[in-house]
Write an enzyme that holds these catalytic residues in place. Sequence first.
Site, PDB file in Angstrom:
ATOM      1  CE1 TYR A  61      -3.055  -3.001   0.354  1.00  0.00           C
ATOM      2  CE2 TYR A  61      -3.543  -2.346   2.603  1.00  0.00           C
ATOM      3  CZ  TYR A  61      -3.755  -3.186   1.549  1.00  0.00           C
ATOM      4  OH  TYR A  61      -4.659  -4.212   1.647  1.00  0.00           O
ATOM      5  N   PRO A 212     -17.022  -5.767   1.903  1.00  0.00           N
ATOM      6  CG  PRO A 212     -16.703  -4.464   3.813  1.00  0.00           C
ATOM      7  CD  PRO A 212     -15.981  -4.988   2.601  1.00  0.00           C
ATOM      8  CG  LEU A 213     -20.104  -1.590   2.586  1.00  0.00           C
ATOM      9  CD1 LEU A 213     -19.855  -0.095   2.718  1.00  0.00           C
ATOM     10  CD2 LEU A 213     -21.353  -1.996   3.354  1.00  0.00           C
ATOM     11  N   GLY A 214     -19.930  -4.869  -1.094  1.00  0.00           N
ATOM     12  CA  GLY A 214     -19.854  -5.121  -2.517  1.00  0.00           C
ATOM     13  C   GLY A 214     -18.680  -4.377  -3.123  1.00  0.00           C
ATOM     14  CG  PHE A 217     -15.895  -5.146 -10.765  1.00  0.00           C
ATOM     15  CD1 PHE A 217     -15.557  -4.932 -12.083  1.00  0.00           C
ATOM     16  CD2 PHE A 217     -14.912  -5.025  -9.804  1.00  0.00           C
ATOM     17  CE1 PHE A 217     -14.251  -4.626 -12.455  1.00  0.00           C
ATOM     18  CE2 PHE A 217     -13.606  -4.726 -10.153  1.00  0.00           C
ATOM     19  CZ  PHE A 217     -13.277  -4.514 -11.478  1.00  0.00           C
ATOM     20  CB  THR A 218     -21.336  -6.201  -7.280  1.00  0.00           C
ATOM     21  OG1 THR A 218     -20.654  -5.703  -6.117  1.00  0.00           O
ATOM     22  CG2 THR A 218     -20.599  -7.414  -7.817  1.00  0.00           C
TER      23      THR A 218
END
Length: 298
Positions: A61, A212-214, A217-218
């Site tokens: 990172y 955890p929240l998508g 891409f979704t």
Amino acid sequence: MTTITQTSRLGDRTVRRIGFGAMQLAGPWVLGPPQDPDAARAVLRRAVELGVNHIDTAQPYGPDVVNELIAEVLHPYPDDLVIATKVGGARDAEGGWIRASRPEQLRATVEQDLRSLRLEHIDLVNMRFGVGGPEPDTIPLAEQLGALTDLRDEGKLDLIGLSTTSADVIKAALETTPIAEVQNAFSIANRTDEPVVDLCREHGIAYVPYYPLGSAFTGGPKALAADPSIASVAAKHNASASQIALAWLLAHYDRMLLIPGTSSVAHLEENLAVDSIQLDAEDLTALDHVTHLGAPSF
């Protein structure tokens, strides 16, 4: 009413179940310094002030930028702070993600983490699979885990976890060493990893969901907010759709640990308020109707 506990076990440690994922503190594309360094420092300070004692980071990172920022702001570290890193990937000269899973590379990454975080040992190191493309890793799992257990024996790390992995790999790893956590993609709208969650539940392993929240891409949080079941439960609790999605994860398994990331103090505080949301049986039944969306593979 499902009682959501605020703390749980991570290996032999007790941590607040909502921690902090530090990846977003780097610059765009997780490269270089943050666009607003003062804001990044403020988020780290506020997280610890509000009781966060589990921070997830990684040497790539930046590279090193996030680790160095954590050390600048928080060192000397609180006694109860658990810092988790991951190995198995690196960045090339152009900033691309590449595989770095050979034993000597795993050791070098841990050594660099120790330097940049100003630590004598790291609380937890995850072996991350699948970096650099979908091609199978040719390095035997036993050699990779051997490198990490050697580092543990040398006192350079305490706990070993696995990331982006399968139930079969977890079972094989458990024959070699205890596994403290698994980090895989999982959310209210992507439950394809449920068998792995069940395996973790069976063995008392902490499960740390990424996306955890998508994901982008979704549809991410916008897709969650558009789901009528989530929207209904959110309105009932005077909460956001994202908060309900996180609360569902906490209710799903008592050793589910969240590491939502943000570079905003306000967003951090919104995330940390989730563990005060108590979902009842009616809520959970409604949330079972959430449309399951696929997760990207990478």
